[in-house]
Scaffold this motif. Structure first.
Motif, PDB file in Angstrom:
ATOM      1  N   ILE A 109     -29.344  26.992  70.799  1.00  0.00           N
ATOM      2  CA  ILE A 109     -28.672  27.403  69.570  1.00  0.00           C
ATOM      3  C   ILE A 109     -27.826  26.287  68.957  1.00  0.00           C
ATOM      4  O   ILE A 109     -27.032  26.530  68.052  1.00  0.00           O
ATOM      5  N   GLY A 110     -27.991  25.077  69.470  1.00  0.00           N
ATOM      6  CA  GLY A 110     -27.359  23.927  68.843  1.00  0.00           C
ATOM      7  C   GLY A 110     -25.863  23.797  69.058  1.00  0.00           C
ATOM      8  O   GLY A 110     -25.195  23.093  68.289  1.00  0.00           O
ATOM      9  N   GLU A 111     -25.318  24.417  70.090  1.00  0.00           N
ATOM     10  CA  GLU A 111     -23.895  24.271  70.400  1.00  0.00           C
ATOM     11  C   GLU A 111     -23.698  23.042  71.281  1.00  0.00           C
ATOM     12  O   GLU A 111     -24.004  23.066  72.467  1.00  0.00           O
ATOM     13  N   LYS A 112     -23.212  21.986  70.684  1.00  0.00           N
ATOM     14  CA  LYS A 112     -23.032  20.743  71.435  1.00  0.00           C
ATOM     15  C   LYS A 112     -21.861  20.882  72.398  1.00  0.00           C
ATOM     16  O   LYS A 112     -20.742  21.198  71.988  1.00  0.00           O
ATOM     17  N   PRO A 113     -22.075  20.622  73.681  1.00  0.00           N
ATOM     18  CA  PRO A 113     -20.985  20.759  74.657  1.00  0.00           C
ATOM     19  C   PRO A 113     -19.878  19.734  74.404  1.00  0.00           C
ATOM     20  O   PRO A 113     -20.121  18.649  73.881  1.00  0.00           O
ATOM     21  N   HIS A 114     -18.679  20.106  74.782  1.00  0.00           N
ATOM     22  CA  HIS A 114     -17.558  19.177  74.722  1.00  0.00           C
ATOM     23  C   HIS A 114     -17.861  17.993  75.648  1.00  0.00           C
ATOM     24  O   HIS A 114     -18.435  18.168  76.725  1.00  0.00           O
ATOM     25  N   PRO A 115     -17.508  16.755  75.257  1.00  0.00           N
ATOM     26  CA  PRO A 115     -17.790  15.589  76.117  1.00  0.00           C
ATOM     27  C   PRO A 115     -17.296  15.737  77.547  1.00  0.00           C
ATOM     28  O   PRO A 115     -17.943  15.271  78.494  1.00  0.00           O
ATOM     29  N   VAL A 116     -16.166  16.420  77.726  1.00  0.00           N
ATOM     30  CA  VAL A 116     -15.621  16.605  79.075  1.00  0.00           C
ATOM     31  C   VAL A 116     -16.565  17.442  79.929  1.00  0.00           C
ATOM     32  O   VAL A 116     -16.605  17.297  81.161  1.00  0.00           O
ATOM     33  N   THR A 117     -17.336  18.323  79.279  1.00  0.00           N
ATOM     34  CA  THR A 117     -18.252  19.189  80.016  1.00  0.00           C
ATOM     35  C   THR A 117     -19.227  18.387  80.861  1.00  0.00           C
ATOM     36  O   THR A 117     -19.557  18.773  81.989  1.00  0.00           O
ATOM     37  N   TRP A 118     -19.693  17.259  80.334  1.00  0.00           N
ATOM     38  CA  TRP A 118     -20.669  16.451  81.067  1.00  0.00           C
ATOM     39  C   TRP A 118     -20.067  15.882  82.346  1.00  0.00           C
ATOM     40  O   TRP A 118     -20.724  15.864  83.394  1.00  0.00           O
ATOM     41  N   PHE A 119     -18.822  15.423  82.275  1.00  0.00           N
ATOM     42  CA  PHE A 119     -18.164  14.894  83.473  1.00  0.00           C
ATOM     43  C   PHE A 119     -17.897  16.006  84.486  1.00  0.00           C
ATOM     44  O   PHE A 119     -18.089  15.826  85.693  1.00  0.00           O
ATOM     45  N   ALA A 120     -17.453  17.149  83.981  1.00  0.00           N
ATOM     46  CA  ALA A 120     -17.218  18.288  84.866  1.00  0.00           C
ATOM     47  C   ALA A 120     -18.522  18.754  85.505  1.00  0.00           C
ATOM     48  O   ALA A 120     -18.554  19.150  86.676  1.00  0.00           O
ATOM     49  N   MET A 121     -19.610  18.689  84.738  1.00  0.00           N
ATOM     50  CA  MET A 121     -20.911  19.129  85.236  1.00  0.00           C
ATOM     51  C   MET A 121     -21.377  18.258  86.401  1.00  0.00           C
ATOM     52  O   MET A 121     -21.956  18.749  87.370  1.00  0.00           O
ATOM     53  N   ILE A 122     -21.106  16.953  86.315  1.00  0.00           N
ATOM     54  CA  ILE A 122     -21.484  16.054  87.405  1.00  0.00           C
ATOM     55  C   ILE A 122     -20.764  16.457  88.691  1.00  0.00           C
ATOM     56  O   ILE A 122     -21.358  16.516  89.775  1.00  0.00           O
ATOM     57  N   GLY A 123     -19.477  16.773  88.551  1.00  0.00           N
ATOM     58  CA  GLY A 123     -18.732  17.225  89.718  1.00  0.00           C
ATOM     59  C   GLY A 123     -19.260  18.532  90.272  1.00  0.00           C
ATOM     60  O   GLY A 123     -19.381  18.704  91.493  1.00  0.00           O
ATOM     61  N   ALA A 124     -19.595  19.475  89.381  1.00  0.00           N
ATOM     62  CA  ALA A 124     -20.122  20.767  89.823  1.00  0.00           C
ATOM     63  C   ALA A 124     -21.456  20.605  90.539  1.00  0.00           C
ATOM     64  O   ALA A 124     -21.709  21.241  91.569  1.00  0.00           O
ATOM     65  N   ILE A 125     -22.326  19.759  89.993  1.00  0.00           N
ATOM     66  CA  ILE A 125     -23.623  19.524  90.631  1.00  0.00           C
ATOM     67  C   ILE A 125     -23.433  18.914  92.010  1.00  0.00           C
ATOM     68  O   ILE A 125     -24.127  19.261  92.974  1.00  0.00           O
ATOM     69  N   GLY A 126     -22.446  18.016  92.118  1.00  0.00           N
ATOM     70  CA  GLY A 126     -22.156  17.433  93.420  1.00  0.00           C
ATOM     71  C   GLY A 126     -21.709  18.489  94.420  1.00  0.00           C
ATOM     72  O   GLY A 126     -22.146  18.487  95.577  1.00  0.00           O
ATOM     73  N   GLY A 127     -20.840  19.402  93.980  1.00  0.00           N
ATOM     74  CA  GLY A 127     -20.374  20.462  94.862  1.00  0.00           C
ATOM     75  C   GLY A 127     -21.492  21.385  95.301  1.00  0.00           C
ATOM     76  O   GLY A 127     -21.593  21.757  96.480  1.00  0.00           O
TER      77      GLY A 127
END
Length: 286
Positions: A109-127
């Motif tokens: 739906i074209g909702e661009k994530p906040h830039p911080v989301t990408w950094f947080a996502m890396i941490g979540a994937i690591g966990g």
């Protein structure tokens, strides 16, 4: 805030209820807990909207149907994840759903994530990777993968809810429970499990659907009307914090080191993302 905390606390008892079931099989659990879930959510909807049951049913639309379809799969995979891995792993892995929703929402739906989301996502994937790796060593791979699938289905539901513009997801939750009830009933008959269960198991399953999930979702959606979305997302994390504690406290189900580290990493990532994201996201639970 107290309503959201109370709702999240109610939902945190799902894992304990699952562990207290003695003999019922997965599809039987899905069927009976969905039965009481449907009844409780329908009651809450009718009371909140001040309408009769049939008026409530007529008000359901295609958005509710799509959300219900996604939720029914999420409910089913959640139940079996609890059966094949620890309560902690299931709850911590499902916490990654907001990140999945961010990606799906961006693509769909074209909702661009906040830039911080990408950094947080890396941490979540690591966990999550830590927990899945630990699960492989402990023979819990299937349960952890089912938890990931459940998180994905919850994420799809969240994006569908945002796309629909609905204020709450109770209609979709009702249909999710209804579809899950049908899945559990048909699968129980096809697998030979049948619908006969002990009174002990029946009581726990009905309690789980009506109160730990049904009432829990009702409190969260009620409180969400008065609290900013970012705070709701943070407060509802109490489910993932308390959820593993009850089986440990009452039944001695311990957490591994990797579950603690991985779960803490995922929740910190969610907190980080939430603090920088102020868009409203409907909240529900398996």
């Amino acid at each position: 805030m107290l309503l959201v905390l109370l709702g999240g606390s109610c939902m945190s008892f799902v894992g304990l209820c699952m562990r207290l079931i003695e003999a019922a099989e997965g599809f039987q659990i899905l069927m009976y807990r969905s039965m009481s879930l449907c009844a409780m959510v329908a009651l809450v909807c009718c009371l909140r909207r001040r309408v009769g049951f049939f008026h409530f049913l007529r008000g359901l639309d295609r958005h509710d149907i799509l959300m219900g379809a996604a939720l029914s799969i999420a409910f089913a995979t959640y139940v079996f994840s609890m059966l094949f891995t620890s309560v902690a792993s299931t709850l911590f892995i499902i916490t990654i759903a907001p990140f999945m929703a961010a990606i799906i929402g961006w693509v769909w739906i074209g909702e661009k994530p906040h830039p911080v989301t990408w950094f947080a996502m890396i941490g979540a994937i690591g966990g999550v990777s830590l927990m899945i790796g630990d699960g492989i060593e402990m023979g819990h791979t299937l349960g952890n993968l089912l938890a990931l699938l459940s998180a994905l289905c919850f994420a799809v539901m969240l994006v569908l809810a945002r796309r629909s513009g609905k204020q709450d997801v109770l209609g979709g939750t009702f249909l999710g429970g209804f579809f899950a009830l049908l899945i559990g009933f048909v699968a129980s008959l096809l697998t030979g499990a049948g619908i006969d269960v002990s009174p002990h198991d029946l009581g726990i399953m009905l309690f789980m659907g009506a109160f730990t999930i049904g009432i829990g979702i009702a409190f969260v959606t009620w409180g969400a009307s008065y609290v900013p979305a970012a705070e709701v997302s943070l407060l509802v994390l109490i489910e993932s914090v308390l959820g593993p504690i009850w089986p440990w406290l009452f039944l001695g189900e311990t957490l591994s080191v990797m579950e603690i580290i991985g779960g803490a990493t995922v929740m910190l990532a969610v907190i980080m993302m939430t603090m920088f994201t102020r868009k409203s996201i409907p909240v529900t639970s398996p």
